[in-house]
Scaffold this active site. Structure first.
Site, PDB file in Angstrom:
ATOM      1  N   ASP A 140      92.415  17.692 -21.429  1.00  0.00           N
ATOM      2  CA  ASP A 140      92.891  18.588 -20.380  1.00  0.00           C
ATOM      3  C   ASP A 140      91.889  19.716 -20.164  1.00  0.00           C
ATOM      4  OD1 ASP A 140      95.044  16.923 -20.357  1.00  0.00           O
ATOM      5  OD2 ASP A 140      96.324  18.227 -21.555  1.00  0.00           O
ATOM      6  N   ASP A 197      12.621  26.717 -20.020  1.00  0.00           N
ATOM      7  CA  ASP A 197      12.145  27.271 -21.286  1.00  0.00           C
ATOM      8  C   ASP A 197      11.857  28.754 -21.033  1.00  0.00           C
ATOM      9  OD1 ASP A 197      10.875  28.031 -23.596  1.00  0.00           O
ATOM     10  OD2 ASP A 197       9.063  26.848 -23.216  1.00  0.00           O
ATOM     11  N   ASP A 199      99.324   9.346 -24.269  1.00  0.00           N
ATOM     12  CA  ASP A 199      98.993  10.763 -24.316  1.00  0.00           C
ATOM     13  C   ASP A 199      99.825  11.417 -25.418  1.00  0.00           C
ATOM     14  OD1 ASP A 199      97.930  13.203 -23.620  1.00  0.00           O
ATOM     15  OD2 ASP A 199      99.056  13.413 -21.756  1.00  0.00           O
ATOM     16  N   HIS A 210      16.903  31.677 -38.692  1.00  0.00           N
ATOM     17  CA  HIS A 210      15.663  31.066 -38.193  1.00  0.00           C
ATOM     18  C   HIS A 210      14.816  32.147 -37.516  1.00  0.00           C
ATOM     19  CE1 HIS A 210      12.938  28.179 -36.454  1.00  0.00           C
ATOM     20  NE2 HIS A 210      13.339  28.401 -35.190  1.00  0.00           N
ATOM     21  N   ARG A 225      18.140  21.970 -27.492  1.00  0.00           N
ATOM     22  CA  ARG A 225      18.054  23.232 -26.769  1.00  0.00           C
ATOM     23  C   ARG A 225      18.534  23.074 -25.332  1.00  0.00           C
ATOM     24  NH1 ARG A 225      12.561  26.847 -26.564  1.00  0.00           N
ATOM     25  NH2 ARG A 225      11.971  25.332 -24.967  1.00  0.00           N
ATOM     26  N   ASP A 247      10.052  23.505 -38.799  1.00  0.00           N
ATOM     27  CA  ASP A 247       9.668  23.543 -37.391  1.00  0.00           C
ATOM     28  C   ASP A 247       8.375  22.740 -37.223  1.00  0.00           C
ATOM     29  OD1 ASP A 247       9.371  24.363 -34.672  1.00  0.00           O
ATOM     30  OD2 ASP A 247      10.411  26.238 -35.117  1.00  0.00           O
ATOM     31  N   ASP A 292      15.740  31.065 -28.184  1.00  0.00           N
ATOM     32  CA  ASP A 292      14.762  31.912 -28.880  1.00  0.00           C
ATOM     33  C   ASP A 292      15.069  33.390 -28.646  1.00  0.00           C
ATOM     34  OD1 ASP A 292      13.666  29.511 -29.558  1.00  0.00           O
ATOM     35  OD2 ASP A 292      12.086  29.578 -28.051  1.00  0.00           O
ATOM     36  N   ASP A 304      13.823  19.940 -29.251  1.00  0.00           N
ATOM     37  CA  ASP A 304      13.486  21.216 -28.637  1.00  0.00           C
ATOM     38  C   ASP A 304      12.598  20.963 -27.417  1.00  0.00           C
ATOM     39  OD1 ASP A 304      13.189  23.943 -28.270  1.00  0.00           O
ATOM     40  OD2 ASP A 304      11.908  24.247 -30.030  1.00  0.00           O
ATOM     41  N   GLU A 341      98.652  13.180 -30.853  1.00  0.00           N
ATOM     42  CA  GLU A 341      97.932  13.799 -31.979  1.00  0.00           C
ATOM     43  C   GLU A 341      98.726  13.788 -33.298  1.00  0.00           C
ATOM     44  OE1 GLU A 341      96.192  14.409 -28.376  1.00  0.00           O
ATOM     45  OE2 GLU A 341      98.171  15.238 -28.860  1.00  0.00           O
TER      46      GLU A 341
END
Length: 1810
Positions: free
Chosen positions: A1482, A251, A1375, A648, A574, A375, A590, A491, A1378
């Site tokens: 490929d 304190d 092969d 306070h 506190r 208080d 305080d 406190d 396509e």
């Protein structure tokens, strides 16, 4: 002189006497000290100090008690070296002090134990402990604990409420630290592993461990040291110039000295460098201590009791360290919402009437104000649990008075209880306490210790006593019934006492007067507190003094639960200790009304956020002294941003509540202004407390926590942040209106003016007039807000809103946590709402991550403010679910000067998902001119919008497209018409728009749907591929999706029901349907898109930054954005909810897809119709399974085809192949398949054999096949047509009319091409250029039309004839399909027919788009005939040629060989995987191709083609040794594993590089062959269930977003993780270890890592492989080929998960039979392990006797305890004990079941016993 020899008897007597003497001395020591092992006398007083040569800053003080002299220093065997600086120790430790490690033990990989013995050196303070135990524990990946204590006596340790309950499971991830234990002298080094550096090094000074003096020093990584407390630190970053801070609760006044204050925090953090990496150091010790910080930089802890119990926390950022600390001590509580309001208090109001006067005047001032506090003056003579019945007689009604206006009331309680009676009778609180024996006692343990506090003589509750806690709870409960209140302020709990020790004084003993007293205030241990020998249940007050406040908080929390029930209430205290923040807040004590204290408040608040108490603040305007108006005004401004915001002050000073300065004062007005801002921001502040509670984040945050890479922020302590985003810059000096402030490196907006400031990463002079403080919002923030009111009771009823500040990337994010603000445990109970907000590319997502609370006020988001919007929004859409509505113009405001958009009067309901999107300058628009060469005139000619600064520059108007009509809902779908929007003219004159279309949406199943858009008047081409379409799902409740139709523009919206996410939304402009361009765009639910092929992609996850890919099958080696061999218009998308879906566009015309960052996707195809199929998942694996259910499951390849394969184009003759085969056998490299490329043929013609160079090939093939090998040869589709001798393939093809021709109206001729076959009787001159060679030497060829049934039969006959009459084979490789041609379109290059088919009005971005679609293929006007006789253009079916080629080839293989075999094809389309595998074409010998092969395999996995791989070591260009070796390692895990390269290149097969390469190749292929039973089982699961084989990590760990972009690693199925080296020279690879238990395949050890990236060592001979816990993998011993390996016993690899369980399966058949699955000629058995028991269950047993497997070795990984017995049980047989070996170093159990000859189609159980 001779030596005297003793007799045997004499020797015996001497020994006995010596032993007795030793025992006697030991007994004397024990009797004198009562402590075994404690040295009562100094030893070594004549030791000469061994003094190190060290920098002054590294001296460790050997005389901390003061008064050092040379003589005294040398008496301690320390080093004396005076300097001209008195703060540097003149007397410092020598090398003679400390301890040695005498033994070290590591019980496991996460624990170290060591025994220490003290070195022979003088004692500093006596009673040194000779033998110590060192215990170290790697508790988590980021937390290391070590404890040093007496080896023989138990010592006091902190009984921490939270730490004691922490789980003790070992870490599973990679540790971020490593430990080095130094033996002589003892020292400890803690290293960070990446990058390697020392974090904590105790070798700086010696360990001292006496009964009442314990010391440890450690060097730290930098001077950036923060924390330690509680003190007033005038700066946040510590001064390292020899500062000593005492720690012992007291304190005392926080007036700027270095003395100890209310709390006890032996905890510091250290920022290492600009990387942000940080550590925390916590000493869990509650005794009085001091901490010295010195320039080394280093820290020395000196404590006078207990043990040394350290925790080292390792974080990547400062915030991460706070996270770790609060995980350890307990996460901060979430305060009740009202407690975040403003509070007023003072000591000594005088009366309740005066309290009400203050309340009323502040109400009248209109101040936001939630709490009034009283208080001790409310009490009767300051006695707790009483009230003054004169001055506060109406106090019982005061809470109601406050509640009536929505306010709260808090009372104070001190611990001390008066011993005097009350005015009107007994003091019952005291009496009940006496009766329960709840007080702290004198040293006798019986007599209550008497002290003096506010009420006079007092006793002190012992909150460590359960009886006391019960009494305390009862007293609070009783008083609450008498005087209602809402929370408690405790406190004076340090514990404070106005007399020293007690009314009787304190005894002269070693507790009250220890040999060393830290530099505490007054230099007296019991000053202003209790005697140190007072007794608590936890121990002596000496040990527990600093825990008094902590224990009081625990008791008060229990009382709060009893009194307030489910209401959260609050406690603030506190005195505190680490862990208090779990239950309570704290104010900083305080203070005084002065300018120093307003400054020093900020470091204090920042520190308590580090300490885990974010609910903190200071007394606004100061507690002591009168507060001047200017000071109080500036303090009210900054205090509005304290988490605990309370004004306070103390008794005897003038009022300082805001209204006391005048209702219209500047102070009141500025206070009201900033309190209104506070209340407006309370949802943000409340969310910060939620994040503190859940993640350990700070609330009030130092700048350096966010901007640690900027060293300017490291020492900032006059500014602070709320969270990451709100910067507060207060005025802290008198008479000042300009403040030097630092603006970190980010976009910042002035919060009040909403303007963006230009400054960043610099100091500025900030103008802050009398009524202002600096308030800045960081770009990237989304802050939830609520309209303020005078209390939170009222403000919580008001609408909410969002304040958005965009960053450099026009993005932002934020969160909102919302509950009732009062109830307990709303996080754990789920009774809350959690929003996640984000802005990207002009879209605000308001996503409800959790919704477990309904607010009674029906709250809505009313206003949204967006700062940083660069241009005025044209349109703002609000979307809820599938409904989108534009805002009215009156709801949208835009300030072009500020660049702020205001959205007003919204009604977005709290708890619902929304997106709010505004038209941005780029990504929300769709390209109206995708062709090259756009300009303004071309754009406007299409009625589109031209914005040259945007991208795209030319984009569609919002309503461009079609509109919906005649919408008809049916149980199985939706039908509608759509009509073109006539407001827009046709965009391409050569491609007629079709004005009216039909849309059919079909609900195919609960997880799939189809939408088809077509011309109802004129039939168009549709893809003739049969799909497996189910009966439509007509029950709406079963469907996982719903479909909505947008009218204008027309769009289809598909919403996932479970999340309300829109996963397809084509309600965007630009929809086009014309003769030769069909375009549709859709918004995507996220930017995570995978798929679309076949094109080379640099990453598995697509880049959505306006990337465009052409899709058109072409003989094109892979390259970036080059359209290659196949077409797969399928993608998988992830959603923000972590669900997945897939979309197929069944269209075979040339097309492109554009991905843009909106995110959005645009398809453009040049023919056919739009025929979409969507599968809903919800997991990625579900998507693939549902997709392959639709298109057909992947083929099951022959077992042998999973073996390694060799091929090259360019074998000179069959001898080369024979030599290669023999070399591979000699090197013992596993190898199953040999190929022949086109060089085996006569002049590259199908179905021929080169009789000159390959005459011996048929015999070689027969020999190889007899030895278990297999052979595959190549076939191209093109058939030579210029032969001078009979060529049956061509002749029979002509007779059966199998070749592609022109349409009859154009010509009756074949569409001739040229490919590989040469003219007869010519010699090819290879020196000529390619085109000349083609023209002069290549024969005309004809292309079979494989759609025709006759072609299929012809093809099968030719294959069968070759097999029967020329050469045997086992598989076929097709092969050039396509189809590829070496001329463009046809020989001569003149395509007949419509030129718009060869060069369409819109040309997708293809590799040779400038040369037309017929480049290197057939003319698009060529005609093909479908199986049903329908005639179609090659234009429409070009992309299907390879698909049509594949099925006839597969059928021919089966019919010819009578076995399954395998087909490999180059060109593919969806469903090709039903018959064939695919190689990736490929490729090139280049390092980047390794990564691209992984990406390609993963893409083909989702395309439904499981059997894939790339040409290992590359096809084109010479391979390089290291690259080829790494590729062999990677390729060993391709499903199709083939090394293949081209002609005229060096060999690259494994035996071509030398023995070392061959050995490493053999080793990795042996791993492949070992795991082939597992791979084959995966192929079965793909074939039957559609599961992936090569599996992206995200498929298994989709909830982990880290996996969403990983493409440098992949899985085999769920259980084998492959992490290859992909870069030259790599010796370490960074790999991600997902969140599971993983084992290193090579060692069997658990890796101890999960959910993180780690560095994996990768020497040249290693590929990293990991097995996932919870799985059982079947395996076999490898052999030279699968013919032999299949004969070996079956092994099982059991990798246990965390629960000790695992499961797996095996599919087994003859390996090559046709339709073994369909005919159930196979074995399917499942394996399970649980609790040390392995068993199998048979699902299908159709296996022939010859194919049955016996059980061999079983390896079990993760067996943590030693095994004593293994037994096997089989039905009908006696149990058998099995031989086994247990390897504790890697926790592996190896069981040998081979002697049992057990075939696995029979059930068995194996049990291991510990």
């Amino acid at each position: 002189m001779g030596k005297r020899h003793f007799s045997g008897l004499e020797v015996t007597l001497i020994v006995l006497f010596s032993l007795v003497l030793v025992v006697a001395v030991a007994l004397v020591v024990l009797l004198a000290t009562g402590e075994p092992g404690v040295m009562s006398e100094d030893t070594g007083s004549n030791i000469i100090p061994d003094c190190p040569k060290i920098p002054d800053g590294e001296r460790v003080d050997c005389f901390p008690d003061g008064g050092a002299s040379q003589q005294k220093c040398l008496e301690r065997a320390c080093c004396w070296s005076p300097l001209n600086e008195t703060n540097v120790p003149w007397c410092f430790f020598s090398k003679n002090h400390g301890y040695r490690v005498v033994s070290e033990n590591k019980p496991d990989s996460t624990h170290i134990e060591a025994k220490l013995t003290r070195m022979d050196a003088p004692s500093l303070f006596g009673a040194d402990i000779k033998e110590l135990i060192f215990y170290a524990e790697m508790q988590t990946e980021n937390r290391f604990r070590f404890k040093i204590t007496d080896a023989k006596q138990t010592r006091y340790e902190v009984p921490h409420e939270h730490v004691e309950k922490l789980p003790s499971s070992p870490p599973t991830g990679t540790l971020k630290y490593r430990i080095e234990l130094i033996h002589n002298p003892f020292g400890l080094k803690v290293w960070r592993t990446s990058p390697e550096k020392i974090l904590f090094d105790t070798t700086l000074g010696p360990l001292v461990f006496a009964d009442q003096y314990l010391q440890l020093s450690a060097k730290l990584p930098s001077h950036n040291i923060y924390g330690l407390g509680e003190h007033v630190h005038q700066t946040f970053r510590h001064d390292t110039n020899w500062r000593t801070w005492p720690i012992f609760t007291r304190d005392a006044f926080p007036n700027g000295g270095t003395h100890n204050l209310y709390g006890h925090y032996p905890y510091l953090t250290c920022l290492e460098d600009v990387s942000g990496q940080s550590i925390g150091v916590f000493l869990m010790n509650s005794n009085a201590m001091e901490v010295t910080i010195q320039p080394a930089p280093a820290v020395t802890f000196r404590t006078i009791g207990g043990v040394l119990d350290f925790y080292i926390l390792v974080g990547d950022t400062p915030e991460a360290v706070v996270d770790e600390f609060t995980k350890l001590i307990g996460r901060p509580f979430i305060p009740p919402y009202w407690s975040l309001g403003f509070q007023i208090s003072r000591w000594d109001y005088g009366s309740l009437e005066n309290v009400k006067t203050v309340v009323e005047r502040n109400r009248q001032a209109g101040l936001p104000y939630d709490v009034q506090i009283t208080d001790i003056d409310y009490m009767e003579n300051k006695k707790i649990f009483t009230y003054d019945m004169d001055k506060f007689k109406e106090l019982p009604q005061f809470a109601d008075y406050m509640h009536d206006k929505g306010q709260k009331y808090i009372i104070i309680l001190d611990p001390a209880v008066s011993t005097s009676p009350r005015i009107n009778g007994a003091y019952e609180t005291l009496d009940r306490g006496h009766q329960a024996k709840v007080w702290v006692t004198e040293s006798d343990g019986e007599t209550p210790l008497l002290g003096e506090v506010w009420p006079g003589e007092t006793v002190f509750p012992d909150y460590t006593n359960e009886a006391c806690i019960d009494w305390w709870v009862d007293e609070i409960s009783r008083f609450h019934k008498e005087v209602k209140h809402d929370a408690l302020w405790i406190d004076m709990n340090e514990v404070a006492n106005f007399v020293k020790g007690g009314i009787k004084g304190c005894s002269d003993n070693k507790l009250n007067y220890p040999p060393f007293t830290p530099h505490v205030l007054d230099d007296l241990m019991y000053s202003k507190t209790l005697c140190m020998d007072a007794k608590h249940k936890w121990g002596n007050h000496y040990d527990v003094h600093s825990l008094y406040g902590y224990s009081m908080v625990l008791a008060t929390e229990k009382a709060a639960k009893a009194v307030f029930g489910n209401s959260r209430s609050m406690v603030f205290t506190r005195s505190s200790f680490p862990g208090v923040g779990k239950y309570a807040g704290h104010w900083l004590g305080d203070n005084g009304a002065n300018w120093n204290d307003i400054k020093w408040a900020i470091p204090g608040m920042l520190e308590f956020n580090l300490f885990g108490i974010p609910y903190n603040g200071v007394d606004i305007c100061g507690f002591f002294d009168d507060s001047p108006e200017e000071l109080c005004r500036r303090w009210m401004q900054v205090g509005a941003f304290y988490p605990f915001s309370r004004n306070h002050n103390a008794q005897g000073y003038r009022d300082q509540d805001p209204a006391s300065y005048g209702l219209d004062s500047l102070l009141v007005n500025t206070s009201r202004h900033y309190l209104n801002i506070r209340y407006n921001l309370l949802p943000y502040l409340y969310t910060l407390f939620y994040k503190a509670n859940v993640n350990g984040e700070t609330v009030v945050r130092p700048l350096m926590h966010e901007f640690y890479s900027d060293s300017e922020t490291w020492a900032v302590h006059t500014q602070f942040l709320w969270g990451a985003h709100l910067l507060i810059t207060p005025v802290l000096d008198p008479g000042v209106v300009t403040v030097e402030a630092y603006i970190p490196d980010a976009v910042w907006y002035d919060f009040e003016t909403e303007t963006q400031i230009t400054e960043r990463k610099m100091k500025v002079n900030m103008n802050l007039p009398e009524d202002k403080l600096g308030l800045h919002l960081r770009g990237g923030a989304i802050l939830p807000v609520q309209r303020p009111d005078v209390t939170t009771t009222y403000s919580r009823r008001h609408p909410m809103g969002l304040i958005i500040a965009l960053d450099d990337n026009q993005a932002a994010s934020g969160e909102l946590f919302w509950d009732d603000g009062d109830s307990r445990d709303t996080v754990s109970s789920g009774s809350h709402i959690h929003y996640q907000f984000s802005v990207n590319e002009g879209v605000l997502s308001m996503h409800v991550a959790h919704n477990g609370y309904t607010d009674p006020n029906n709250l809505k988001f009313e206003n949204i403010t967006v700062m940083g919007v660069k241009s005025e929004p044209i349109l703002v859409l609000v979307t809820e679910g599938s409904t989108s509505n534009p805002l009215l113009s009156s709801q949208i405001q835009y300030n072009s000067t500020k660049q702020v958009m205001y959205l007003r009067n919204l009604e977005l309901e709290l708890g619902k998902n929304y997106t709010v999107s505004w038209d941005s300058t780029s990504t929300g628009n769709f390209d109206c001119h995708p062709e090259f060469g756009v300009d303004e005139s071309k754009c406007k000619a299409r009625n589109c919008i031209w914005q040259p600064l945007n991208f795209p520059k030319c984009y569609y108007a919002a309503t461009h497209g079609y509109t919906s009509s005649n919408v008809a809902q049916t149980p199985s779908g939706i039908n509608l018409d759509i009509n073109i929007n006539g407001a827009f003219s046709s965009q391409r004159s050569l491609s007629r728009d079709i004005p009216k279309l039909r849309v059919e949406i079909t609900y195919l199943s609960e997880h799939s749907l189809r939408w088809k858009i077509y011309d109802p008047e004129n039939a168009r081409f549709e893809v003739p591929i049969p799909l497996n379409l189910p009966t439509p799902e007509t029950e709406e409740a079963k469907r996982m999706y719903k479909v909505e139709i947008n009218t204008n523009p027309f769009g289809i919206q598909v919403i996932r029901k479970s999340t309300s996410e829109m996963i397809w939304n084509s309600a965007v402009p630009g929809f086009t349907f014309s003769d030769q361009l069909l375009q549709i765009s859709t918004l995507l639910p996220s930017n995570h898109v995978y798929g679309f092929g076949e094109t080379e992609h640099p990453s598995y996850k697509h880049d959505l930054n306006f990337q465009k890919y052409g899709l058109f099958a072409k003989d094109q080696p892979p390259g970036y954005k080059l359209n290659s061999y196949g077409v797969h218009p399928f993608y998988m998308g992830l959603e923000k909810s972590k669900n997945a879906h897939g979309v197929l566009l069944l269209n075979s015309n040339a097309m492109d897809v554009t991905l843009q960052s909106t995110p959005a996707l645009t398809y453009r195809t040049i023919g056919g119709i739009l025929d979409f199929y969507m599968v809903i998942g919800p997991t990625p694996e579900d998507v693939v399974q549902q997709y392959t259910e639709l298109i057909g499951r992947p083929v099951l390849p022959a077992y042998w085809s999973l073996g390694f394969q060799l091929c090259r184009y360019g074998y000179a003759n069959d001898t080369e192949i024979a030599d290669l085969y023999n070399d591979m056998k000699a090197a013992a490299i596993p190898y199953d398949v040999q190929y022949a490329d086109i060089d085996y043929m006569e002049r590259q013609m199908d179905f021929t054999l080169d009789q000159k160079n390959f005459n011996g090939l048929p015999a070689l093939v027969d020999k190889m096949r007899a030895e278990g090998m297999r052979f595959i040869f190549i076939l191209d589709p093109a058939i030579a047509a210029n032969e001078t001798q009979d060529y049956p393939a061509f002749r029979l093809g002509m007779e059966q009319d199998v070749f592609i021709k022109w349409p009859s109206e154009l010509s009756s001729d074949i569409v001739w091409g040229k490919v590989w076959p040469d003219y007869p009787n010519v010699t090819v001159d290879n020196s000529l250029d390619w085109d000349t060679q083609v023209e002069r030497f290549r024969s005309f060829v004809a292309f079979p039309d494989f759609f025709k049934n006759s072609t299929s039969q012809w093809w099968q006959n030719e294959i069968k004839d070759f097999y029967n009459n020329i050469m045997k084979f086992d598989g076929l490789w097709i092969d050039m399909n396509e189809p590829a041609s070496f001329v463009h379109g046809t020989v001569g290059g003149k395509c007949l027919g419509d030129p718009n088919l060869e060069n369409p009005p819109y040309m997708p971005p293809l590799e040779s788009m400038h040369m037309g679609l017929n480049h290197k293929t057939l003319c698009m006007n060529s005609e093909q005939i479908l199986a049903d006789g329908k005639r179609v253009k090659h234009y429409d079916v070009h992309n299907l040629y390879g698909w049509s080629h594949t099925e006839p080839t597969y059928k021919a293989l089966l019919n010819t060989t009578g076995k399954r075999g395998v087909v490999i094809t180059r060109s593919t389309y969806p469903s090709s995987g039903r018959w064939a595998g695919h190689w990736l074409g490929d490729n090139y010998s280049a390092w980047d191709q390794l990564l691209k092969s992984i990406i390609g395999m993963m893409e083909f996995s989702i395309f439904g083609i499981s059997y894939t791989g790339a040409d290992i070591c590359g096809f084109f260009n010479p391979a390089e040794y290291e690259m080829c070796l790494r590729w062999m390692q990677l390729g060993a895990f391709y499903p199709f594993s083939r090394n293949h390269n081209t002609i005229n290149m060096p060999r690259q097969d494994p035996v071509a590089w030398g023995p070392e390469f061959a050995n490493m190749s053999r080793d990795v292929l042996n791993i492949r062959y070992t795991l082939l039973p597992y791979l084959y089982t995966l192929m079965y699961e793909a074939h039957v269930h559609g599961k992936t084989v090569v599996r992206p990590m995200l498929h298994e760990f989709v909830n982990d977003e880290n996996t969403w972009e990983i493409d440098r690693q992949f899985l085999w199925g769920p259980a084998l993780l492959i992490t290859p080296a992909l870069e030259k020279g790599a010796t370490v690879v960074k790999g991600y270890v997902p969140d599971a238990h993983w084992y290193d395949y090579h060692t069997g050890k658990s890796v101890g890592v999960r959910g993180q990236f780690v560095d994996m060592d990768t020497p040249l001979d290693k590929i990293n492989l990991h097995i996932r816990g919870g799985y059982i993998l079947p395996w076999q011993k490898p052999e030279n080929n699968t013919h032999y390996s299949r004969k070996n016993p079956l092994g099982l690899l059991v990798a246990l998960d965390d629960a000790g369980s695992a499961q797996g399966s095996l599919f087994w058949d003859d390996g090559e039979g046709i339709d073994t699955v369909q005919n159930k000629r196979y074995l399917l058995t499942n394996f399970q392990v649980s609790s040390g028991v392995l068993n199998n269950s048979i699902t299908t047993d159709g296996l022939a006797e010859v194919d049955r497997l016996t059980l061999g070795n079983v390896k079990v990984w993760g067996v943590t305890t030693r095994i004593i017995k293994v037994s096997m049980s089989v039905s009908g047989k006696p149990d058998a004990n099995l031989a086994f070996n247990y390897h504790p170093e890697n926790q592996e159990l190896v069981i040998d079941a081979t002697p049992q000859s057990h075939t696995i189609e029979k059930g068995f159980t194996i049990t291991w016993t510990t």
